[in-house]
Scaffold this motif. Structure first.
Motif, PDB file in Angstrom:
ATOM      1  N   VAL A  29      29.064  48.794  35.902  1.00  0.00           N
ATOM      2  CA  VAL A  29      29.984  47.768  35.446  1.00  0.00           C
ATOM      3  C   VAL A  29      31.186  47.992  35.006  1.00  0.00           C
ATOM      4  N   SER A  34      33.582  48.040  41.535  1.00  0.00           N
ATOM      5  CA  SER A  34      32.072  47.579  42.146  1.00  0.00           C
ATOM      6  C   SER A  34      31.884  46.200  42.150  1.00  0.00           C
ATOM      7  N   VAL A  36      29.374  42.557  42.563  1.00  0.00           N
ATOM      8  CA  VAL A  36      28.213  42.177  41.768  1.00  0.00           C
ATOM      9  C   VAL A  36      26.697  42.836  42.364  1.00  0.00           C
ATOM     10  N   THR A  76      25.658  37.400  38.470  1.00  0.00           N
ATOM     11  CA  THR A  76      26.716  36.446  38.569  1.00  0.00           C
ATOM     12  C   THR A  76      26.837  35.236  37.426  1.00  0.00           C
ATOM     13  N   ALA A  81      28.220  43.000  32.360  1.00  0.00           N
ATOM     14  CA  ALA A  81      28.198  43.720  31.041  1.00  0.00           C
ATOM     15  C   ALA A  81      27.128  43.256  29.968  1.00  0.00           C
TER      16      ALA A  81
ATOM     17  N   VAL B 113      32.089  34.065  38.183  1.00  0.00           N
ATOM     18  CA  VAL B 113      32.616  34.329  39.541  1.00  0.00           C
ATOM     19  C   VAL B 113      31.635  34.157  40.630  1.00  0.00           C
ATOM     20  N   ARG B 148      35.229  40.126  39.662  1.00  0.00           N
ATOM     21  CA  ARG B 148      33.943  39.972  38.897  1.00  0.00           C
ATOM     22  C   ARG B 148      34.696  39.369  37.527  1.00  0.00           C
ATOM     23  N   GLU B 149      33.608  38.921  36.616  1.00  0.00           N
ATOM     24  CA  GLU B 149      34.247  38.273  35.481  1.00  0.00           C
ATOM     25  C   GLU B 149      35.060  39.132  34.548  1.00  0.00           C
ATOM     26  N   THR B 150      34.644  40.689  34.806  1.00  0.00           N
ATOM     27  CA  THR B 150      35.339  41.688  33.977  1.00  0.00           C
ATOM     28  C   THR B 150      36.664  42.148  34.616  1.00  0.00           C
TER      29      THR B 150
END
Lengths: 286, 593
Positions: A29, A34, A36, A76, A81, B113, B148-150
């Motif tokens: 994460v 990386s 999804v 998604t 996290a 996303v 990604r959303e991070t």
């Protein structure tokens, strides 16, 4: 020389360690490169975890209108996290096995903890805080120190549980009287060994002594209030039989209207059974 | 950040740090952009700033904003760049709506996303909302499948969009506050206008009321004149003591009533704006001396002296409204005498040493200060301000004891203000009162009659009563009025010859010179106007008597007619003491031929 709570945690830290899967999830994460699918792959390697997370994703805890049937879809929608945090929560629940049932039933303990997690998350969501899962995890782990005490200092635990009952005082006060420290000290130290985020540690450490000038005052206020609400709704117990008094400053810190409470309580009671079924498989239906 | 040229491993290690710093720079620039130099930024302008900075976050294939339609609650595209990608963006949005991701994103209030086969890269959905309100949705397409959303760019996007949403909401609120303010201002302006109209109407109605009073009091005066006159007549007939007492009482009451009516008339004239000022040159010193003389006669039996003090600098001749000035002084001095048991009443004329704060009404004018100082009972401090209001005396018992209508001071104040001056008073209770009258006058230096300054600084004029008696002829057909005017003259220390009409009057002037002819207007055989014409014809350019009309018509146009006919002044009936005094003081005092 460190304090006795830290000493206690140090002596048991090999016993209470998080599973390897959790660290692998964290790693993937945190890696910006990386995808999804990378995250989904790591989670999916732990089948029981994957099933639990998918159950949770499809529960009223999230209330997503259509079915989420892959971990990558869950990543998604829920976020990597967030799933990591939930994975950690489920890992911790299965970590404690040796608490004598005469002190507290594990089912009741986790029911209370999940209850605090749910109410805390709902409080945060009502404030439109992003990433409300962290409040769930904080709530879930807020009394974790008590489990360590129950397991490792069983005799003394029996004494302070009796003391609290006979003197009709709060359990945390009885802990202090008998041990010289309480479960928040132990929980905080454990969270530190697990390298949990500072705001999460804070929620565990200060949920009995809220201060509006604490570094993460919102977390502390939310966990404190969630604890009080969960007690009021009689969602299990972590050994404490008295409803802790609500600190009005904490309620003010959250900044919600009193009218928000009934809706929130309804929602919490609606979610609790389902989440318990996911997190505590085999728990008897209440 | 895939264009790292250097092989230096340190350089490579610094790259994420540098990228981070660049992001922060963008964010700082964004913050300043939103704050802007004006607080009234339009939301359109704010949208531009948001777009400008969001573009910098990552290489977007397309980016778009969707806004909530306030009526249908549908999300409609408000911006898409490049334009031609709109259909692609819309496709992604439609798909997200169908799969519930769109609603989910809004509900969770965090970025989602999406990666799927339809779009090789990533589709970023980000709510554009404040804590309380959803403004819309941001949609960004990139060809990077690993977003990604991070992702730090997505996190920055969160910061920008939340900040931007608040800025736009603030702008909207500010706008509505500004609008509300404008609306309030308009309302205040309208109200003010309404109030002004109402005020105008109220003033108009006060004027109408005063005008009505003026007319009414005139109507009342004519019969009153008859009553008082008839009492006078009745008093001379043979009556026993009781009857005499009754007649005297009736007459006293009548007198009182006439005085009251006169005062009301005066006051209402001022109030209704009917009173206009005259500007004539006259002998100021003589005027003041005359007033003192008249008042001295009115002291009667009290040990009160009336004195006149004139300081240097006071011009002998000046241009102002003598009649009104005299009226003020008579009123104030009369008032002072009334409230002084013993001691003195002094008229003190000077030029103020420090110029008053009032502006002079016109160039060429100067201030004179006329102080009326008495040694009377004084006025309690808390009553001083009330005193100039109509119908107010110090207390009601004062009214009973001293009589008077309570209009005198109000009239004085109105007159002084009408003339461009002011009246104020100082008083210490029990010790006496000083009225300070400040009036603008035009000094007539050309007359060279300023009081001789080589004399002492002040000149005290006493014993002014010793001027020769005036020779007065009254032309009046009504016997009641004849008696009334004769009595009034007698009260002021004058005697008069009485004739019944113009013919008799013309006979009378053949044998004797008169200083003053008081002439009724409506008479049988020869009316006042004809008599005047004949008199003027008789005297030609040689010295002639002052001709003053007596009329029951108190309106200004009658006065005009009199003056046009060649008369010098007019007195309205019933004749008022002060008016008569004013006329008498105008008579040139020629030595007996």
């Amino acid at each position: 020389m460190s304090d006795p709570a830290t000493e206690l945690v140090r002596s048991v830290k090999t016993i209470y360690s998080l599973p390897a899967t959790f660290y692998r999830i964290t790693e993937v994460v945190d890696d910006p490169n990386s995808s999804v699918d990378d995250i989904a792959e790591v989670i999916s390697s732990d089948q029981s975890l994957s099933i639990r997370l998918l159950k949770l994703a499809n529960s009223s805890f999230y209330g997503f209108p259509s079915k989420i049937d892959t971990i990558s879809h869950a990543v998604t929608l829920i976020g990597g996290a967030q799933l990591r945090d939930l994975a950690q929560a489920t890992s911790v629940i299965s970590m404690f096995k040796g608490v004598p049932p005469d002190i507290v039933s594990m089912e009741s303990f986790w029911k209370h903890s999940i209850g605090v997690g749910i109410t805390s998350r709902l409080l945060a969501a009502r404030r439109r805080e992003p990433n409300t899962e962290r409040f769930f995890v904080s709530g879930l782990l807020h009394d974790i120190g008590r489990l360590v005490i129950f397991e490792k200092l069983t005799d003394k635990a029996r004494i302070f549980v009796e003391l609290a009952k006979s003197k009709k005082i709060a359990l945390v006060a009885a802990e202090r009287e008998v041990l010289g420290f309480d479960h928040t000290d132990v929980g905080g130290a454990l969270a530190e060994t697990w390298n949990l985020p500072a705001r999460l540690q804070e929620g565990i450490r200060v949920h009995h002594k809220f201060s509006s000038v604490a570094r993460f005052a919102l977390e502390a206020a939310v966990i404190h209030t969630g604890d009080v609400i969960a007690h009021c709704l009689a969602l299990g117990t972590s050994g404490e039989n008295l409803v802790p008094p609500l600190n009005p400053q904490a309620w003010a810190q959250i900044g919600l209207a009193d009218d928000d409470l009934p809706i929130l309580c309804d929602e919490a009671t609606r979610q609790i059974e389902e989440v318990i079924q996911v997190m505590l498989p085999g728990a008897s239906k209440a | 950040m895939n264009t790292i040229i250097s092989d230096d491993p340190n350089q490579k290690a610094e790259t994420p740090q540098r990228q981070f710093v660049e992001f922060l720079d963008t964010l700082i620039s964004f913050g300043f952009g939103l704050g802007g130099d004006n607080q009234t930024a339009e939301s359109e302008h704010l949208h531009q700033i948001i777009l400008e900075h969001v573009r910098q976050l990552m290489p977007f294939d397309a980016l778009a904003f969707y806004a909530v339609d306030p009526e249908s609650f549908d999300f409609i595209p408000t911006h898409c760049e490049p334009d031609e990608k709109l259909s692609l963006v819309q496709e992604a949005v439609d798909k997200a709506i169908a799969e519930n991701t769109f609603a989910w994103t809004l509900q969770q209030n965090r970025p989602v996303v999406v990666h799927n086969d339809q779009f090789p890269g990533s589709v970023i959905f980000h709510p554009f909302s404040t804590r309380t309100r959803t403004l819309g949705m941001f949609v960004g397409l990139t060809d990077d499948p690993k977003i990604r959303e991070t992702n730090i760019g997505v996190r920055m996007l969160s910061v920008m969009l939340s900040q931007g949403a608040y800025a736009i909401e603030n702008a909207t609120l500010t706008r509505s506050v500004t609008l509300q303010n404008a609306r309030l201002e308009l309302e205040v302006r309208e109200r003010t206008q309404d109030l002004q109209v109402a005020l105008h109407a109220a003033e108009e109605s006060v004027r109408a009321k005063s005008s009505f009073l003026a007319n009414m009091s005139h109507e009342v005066r004519t019969p009153m004149n008859g009553i008082v006159g008839m009492c006078e007549l009745l008093g001379t007939s043979e009556l026993d003591e009781d009857q005499k007492e009754c007649v005297k009482t009736i007459r006293d009451c009548g007198d009182q009533l006439v005085r009251l009516i006169s005062d009301i008339l005066d006051y209402s004239k001022v109030e209704s704006g009917k009173l206009s000022l005259e500007s004539r040159t006259f002998d100021l010193v003589a005027c003041m001396a005359d007033v003192c003389r008249l008042e001295r006669a009115a002291v009667h039996s009290k040990p009160v002296s009336v004195e006149l003090v004139i300081h240097s600098g006071v011009p002998k001749f000046c241009t102002s409204d003598e009649l009104r000035l005299r009226q003020i002084l008579l009123n104030l001095i009369g008032n002072a005498i009334k409230f002084t048991k013993e001691g003195s009443v002094t008229l003190d004329a000077s030029v103020p040493t420090t110029p008053p704060t009032l502006p002079l009404p016109q160039p060429g004018m100067m201030w004179i200060e006329l102080d009326v100082i008495d040694t009377g009972i004084g006025i309690p401090e808390d009553k001083i301000n009330k005193l100039f209001r109509p119908f107010t005396q110090v207390d009601s018992s004062t009214t009973r004891h001293f009589g008077g209508t309570g209009l005198g001071l109000a009239i004085c104040k109105s007159l002084a203000e009408l003339m461009g001056g002011s009246i104020r008073l100082e008083s210490s209770y029990g010790k006496g009162t000083t009225f300070h009258v400040l009036l603008p006058i035009i000094p007539m230096q050309a007359e060279a009659s300023v009081i001789d300054e080589s004399e002492t600084k002040t000149q005290v004029i006493k014993n002014l009563g010793e001027t020769h008696p005036l020779r007065i002829l009254v032309v009046e057909d009504n016997p009641v009025n004849q008696r009334v005017i004769a009595r009034m003259l007698k009260q002021q220390g004058y005697s008069a010859d009485i004739t019944n009409n113009g013919v008799e009057a013309l006979e009378k002037v053949h044998g004797q010179f008169y200083d003053l002819v008081l002439c009724d207007l409506q008479m049988p055989e020869m009316d006042g106007f004809e008599t005047t014409a004949k008199l003027l014809e008789k005297y030609g350019s040689s010295p002639r008597p002052l001709i003053v009309a007596l009329t029951a018509n108190a309106m200004a146009e009658d006065r005009e007619a009199c003056l046009k006919a060649g008369m010098d002044d007019y007195l309205s009936k019933p004749v008022k003491g002060t008016d008569l005094q004013a006329v008498l003081s105008k008579c040139p005092r020629k030595p007996v031929p």
